[in-house]
Scaffold this active site. Sequence first.
Site: not given
Ligand code: FPP
Length: 234
Positions: A19, A36, A130, A181
């Site tokens: 997150d 991201h 892994l 988290r």
């Molecule tokens: C949460 O941060 C993150 C997500 C919902 C997406 C996470 C996805 C990736 C890192 C890419 C995934 C890639 C692979 C290869 C598994 P948020 O956007 O909710 O952050 P915020 O709470 O600060 O808005």
Amino acid sequence: MQKEIISDKSPKHIAIIMDGNGRWATKRGLPRNLGHKAGIKAIERTIDAMIKFQIPVLSLFAFSTENWKRDKEEIDGIFSLVRDYLSENKDSFLKKGVRVVSMGDIKAFPDDLVSSLESVQEETKNNDKLTLNLALNYGGRADIIRAVNEVIKDKKTKIDEKDFEKYLYSYPLPDPDLVIRTSGEMRLSNFMMYQLAYCELYFTPVLWPDFGEKDLKKAIIDFQKRERRFGGNK
Ligand code: FPP
């Protein structure tokens, strides 16, 4: 004060709710998708650290059943990042011994993402350093309800925990013993609700794109100081 990981007391399966990508980007005046993208770098660091610390299973909450509520542009950006990450890293997975598996209803995803996921799963299936379990279009309640429907399809009238586990997406992986988290939020957001029943919870204010080996080590050392009783009293 414990400073190093004690290898025979390590968790076997770490699950991470990644997150804070959006906040990381906003703090820098960048679009959310660059958060991201930076999150992918954190995934790479975490995979290397998991291998270094010899922890065999890593589950990552990459896209939840609730994430469809985001803007289409952000969703499409996440899909492209996951697709490119999987196709660009096949060789690296083979070299490092990473087996990729996934959980969630991937039918809802674009075809190119589904095919890069299927091909990386097939090509890495014999790797054993892994297991990288990607939660994609995943929700803990949806996991349980899907399992119940499969049980009904199998015409079972009675089932115990051991049997029920076989119907969950994560089978045959062991239950996570540590969930992390990032970003200071303290909730599970519908992640692996059945499998996390006895899991130790670890929350860190670090935003996911800043997460790395030293943060993982800190979480593992914290885990090793806890007394796990599984409902018993000794
Ligand atoms: C949460 O941060 C993150 C997500 C919902 C997406 C996470 C996805 C990736 C890192 C890419 C995934 C890639 C692979 C290869 C598994 P948020 O956007 O909710 O952050 P915020 O709470 O600060 O808005």
